[in-house]
Motif scaffolding. Sequence first.
Motif, PDB file in Angstrom:
ATOM      1  N   ALA A  43       0.855  -1.201   0.000  1.00 47.29           N
ATOM      2  CA  ALA A  43       0.000   0.000   0.000  1.00 47.29           C
ATOM      3  C   ALA A  43       0.887   1.245   0.000  1.00 47.29           C
ATOM      4  O   ALA A  43       0.819   2.089   0.886  1.00 47.29           O
ATOM      5  N   HIS A  44       1.701   1.372  -1.034  1.00 46.51           N
ATOM      6  CA  HIS A  44       2.725   2.420  -1.063  1.00 46.51           C
ATOM      7  C   HIS A  44       2.147   3.816  -1.259  1.00 46.51           C
ATOM      8  O   HIS A  44       2.854   4.800  -1.050  1.00 46.51           O
ATOM      9  N   GLY A  45       0.885   3.921  -1.659  1.00 45.01           N
ATOM     10  CA  GLY A  45       0.300   5.230  -1.902  1.00 45.01           C
ATOM     11  C   GLY A  45      -0.375   5.841  -0.694  1.00 45.01           C
ATOM     12  O   GLY A  45      -0.892   6.969  -0.779  1.00 45.01           O
ATOM     13  N   LEU A  46      -0.374   5.158   0.440  1.00 50.36           N
ATOM     14  CA  LEU A  46      -1.067   5.660   1.619  1.00 50.36           C
ATOM     15  C   LEU A  46      -0.456   6.966   2.107  1.00 50.36           C
ATOM     16  O   LEU A  46       0.763   7.084   2.271  1.00 50.36           O
ATOM     17  N   VAL A  47      -1.334   7.930   2.374  1.00 52.83           N
ATOM     18  CA  VAL A  47      -0.927   9.236   2.903  1.00 52.83           C
ATOM     19  C   VAL A  47      -1.417   9.405   4.337  1.00 52.83           C
ATOM     20  O   VAL A  47      -0.752  10.045   5.152  1.00 52.83           O
ATOM     21  N   HIS A  48      -2.546   8.812   4.646  1.00 51.51           N
ATOM     22  CA  HIS A  48      -3.153   8.962   5.974  1.00 51.51           C
ATOM     23  C   HIS A  48      -3.632   7.609   6.480  1.00 51.51           C
ATOM     24  O   HIS A  48      -4.363   6.906   5.783  1.00 51.51           O
TER      25      HIS A  48
END
Length: 341
Positions: free
Chosen positions: A179-184
Motif C-alpha cells: 500500500a505504497h500510496g497511503l498518505v493517511h
Amino acid sequence: MLRSSTFTDSGPRCSCLPVSQTLHSMDTVLMGSLQHCCCQLPKMGDTWAQLPWPGPPQAAMLLVSLLLAAGLMHSDAGTSCPVLCTCHNQVVDCSSQRLFSMPPDLPMDTQNLSLAHNRITAVPPGYLTCYMELRVLDLRNNSLMELPRGLFLHAKRLAHLDLSYNNFSHVPADMFQEAHGLVHIDLSHNPWLRRVHPQAFQGLVQLRDLDLSYGGLASLSLEALEGLPGLVTLQIGGNPWVCGCTMEPLLKWLRNRIQRCTADSQLAECRGPPEVEGAPLFSLTEESFKACHLTLTLDDYLFIAFVGFVVSIASVATNFLLGITANCCHRWSKASEEEEI
C-alpha cells in the motif's frame, strides 16, 4: 421455456423451445438469455427479409449474442450498486447499515468506499482486487480484529485508510503490504492495540499522517517510524506510555522530526515509572534519562564487592550468635526442669 429466433422468407420471428432443448448447446443458451435482443427487432417488411447475410444466419446470430452478452455483463459489473448502499459519482456509501460483512459487487470505478458504523468482523482476502481506482477506504467503528494479508496488493491508489474504533490488538509486519500510496492512516481508539511491529509501516514513503492515539500502547519501536521520510503528524496521546530507558531513542527522534499538534502533545502522558508518572511525554529531555547512561567504574565494583563481603560476614556472625543463644536457652530450660523434680 426460452425463445429462439428463426429466419424465414418473411423475416425474423420468435419461437418457444423447451428448456432442455434450449440448454443443449452454448449458442442456444446465449441466444435464449438475450431473447429481448432478437425478439424486438423492428419489422421492415420484405426488404428486411431480402437483405443478404454474410454467412449462415445461425452463426451471425451467435456472434451478435456473444457481443451483446459481453456488453451487458460489462455494463452490469461497472454500474451495479450493493443493496443498502448509495452510489454516486464514484462514491459508495454503505455506512450505518448494520452490516455484518463486506458488500459484494461494488462498481468497478469506486474511488471512495465508506463502511463506517457497521458490525463488520472480517474483510475477505482479495476483496479489493478489482477496485484499482479506490482512493479512500473508511472502515471506522466496526468489529475488525485483523486484515487479511495482501489486501492492498492491487489498491495502488489508496491514499486514506480509516481503521479507528475497531478491535485491533496488534499491527503485524505485512498489514499494509504494497500500500505504497497511503498518505493517511487512522488506527486511533483501538483500546486493545498493544503492539506495533517494527516493520509495520515499511515502504510507506508517502505517509504523512499517522494516528495511534487512544490505544493500549506502552511503547513504540523507533524502527517502526524512522522508515517514514514523509511523516509530518503523529498522534499518540491517550496511550499508557511507560517512559523507561527504551523510550529515549523514540522521543529524541520525535523532537527532531514531528510537527505535532498541541492538543495531542498534552494528551500524551507517561503512566510509568512512578518518578515520571503523569509527566507530558514530550516534556522529557535527555536529563530525564540521565540514569539510563550511568556506568560503574572499577572503584564502584570494588566497593560493591566489599560491601557484599561485609554483609555476608555479618550474616554469618549473626547466625552464629543466634545459634549460641538458642543452645543456651535450651540448656537453661532443661536445668530448670531437673531442679523442679
